[in-house]
Write a protein that holds these residues in place. Structure first.
Motif, PDB file in Angstrom:
ATOM      1  N   SER A   1     -30.973  25.477  -4.096  1.00  0.00           N
ATOM      2  CA  SER A   1     -31.900  25.397  -2.970  1.00  0.00           C
ATOM      3  C   SER A   1     -32.519  24.010  -2.808  1.00  0.00           C
ATOM      4  N   GLY A   2     -32.602  23.242  -3.866  1.00  0.00           N
ATOM      5  CA  GLY A   2     -33.184  21.906  -3.773  1.00  0.00           C
ATOM      6  C   GLY A   2     -32.155  20.803  -3.652  1.00  0.00           C
TER       7      GLY A   2
ATOM      8  N   THR B   1     -40.182  27.907  -8.756  1.00  0.00           N
ATOM      9  CA  THR B   1     -41.078  26.829  -9.176  1.00  0.00           C
ATOM     10  C   THR B   1     -42.352  26.844  -8.351  1.00  0.00           C
TER      11      THR B   1
ATOM     12  N   ALA C   1     -36.684  31.545  -2.342  1.00  0.00           N
ATOM     13  CA  ALA C   1     -36.767  30.110  -2.622  1.00  0.00           C
ATOM     14  C   ALA C   1     -36.342  29.879  -4.068  1.00  0.00           C
ATOM     15  N   ASP C   2     -35.880  28.721  -4.309  1.00  0.00           N
ATOM     16  CA  ASP C   2     -35.508  28.286  -5.651  1.00  0.00           C
ATOM     17  C   ASP C   2     -34.433  29.173  -6.271  1.00  0.00           C
TER      18      ASP C   2
ATOM     19  N   ARG D   1     -30.007  28.913  -7.597  1.00  0.00           N
ATOM     20  CA  ARG D   1     -28.847  28.070  -7.864  1.00  0.00           C
ATOM     21  C   ARG D   1     -27.618  28.932  -8.064  1.00  0.00           C
TER      22      ARG D   1
ATOM     23  N   GLU E   1     -27.547  20.433   1.080  1.00  0.00           N
ATOM     24  CA  GLU E   1     -27.254  21.615   1.900  1.00  0.00           C
ATOM     25  C   GLU E   1     -25.810  21.650   2.384  1.00  0.00           C
TER      26      GLU E   1
ATOM     27  N   SER F   1     -34.610  28.017   2.872  1.00  0.00           N
ATOM     28  CA  SER F   1     -33.577  27.981   1.834  1.00  0.00           C
ATOM     29  C   SER F   1     -33.252  29.376   1.298  1.00  0.00           C
TER      30      SER F   1
END
Length: 155
Positions: free
Chosen positions: A74-75, A120, A60-61, A63, A78, A26
């Motif tokens: 990222s969560g 996170t 990672a993580d 927005r 996709e 990600s």
């Protein structure tokens, strides 16, 4: 000690988002200013993404927000990533700042868009800023709650 966030705020302010691309997993990369093509090749033979004068990598993580909502992250879904990345092209950098006790990065763009890290995972926030305007690039990231700089060897 140099204020590296101020360095990147001054360096990036007014630059245009020239390229946004997805790294491994990600991870995302946002390239600002004039692009330099790369001679490196990816697995499979396609060329690697070009590099901007200033770059942001969030492992990672992350927005991307508009003025009113989280557009994608990222969560999330996709399928929203590529169209959102495309919508950032041509926006200008308004500000570069950190927030939080353990510094997360926030890049504010024109038209109310923002790119933010918000880790996170255990350890440090996973973002890096790159200043590639000289023969000795500058790399800044967070380690143990502090913003540190590393100078790479000239290529």
């Amino acid at each position: 000690m140099k204020d590296w966030i101020e360095h990147f705020r001054a360096a990036a302010k007014g630059l245009v988002v020239a390229h946004v691309w997805r790294g491994y997993g990600s991870a995302i990369f946002v390239e600002f200013g004039a692009l330099t093509p790369t001679t490196r090749m990816r697995k499979g033979g396609s060329p690697s993404a070009p590099s901007g004068e200033i770059g942001l990598m969030i492992e990672a993580d992350w927005r991307i927000e508009d003025a009113c909502t989280i557009v994608c992250g990222s969560g999330g879904d996709e399928e929203l990533w590529e169209p959102t990345f495309a919508s950032l092209i041509g926006k200008h950098v308004v500000n570069v700042a950190t927030f939080g006790r353990l510094p997360e990065i926030l890049v504010s763009l024109s038209d109310g868009f923002h790119v933010a890290s918000f880790s996170t995972l255990e350890g440090d926030p996973e973002w890096t800023l790159f200043d590639r305007r000289s023969t000795t690039p500058i790399t800044v990231h967070c380690r143990s709650g502090a913003i540190i700089e590393e100078q790479a060897s000239p290529a």
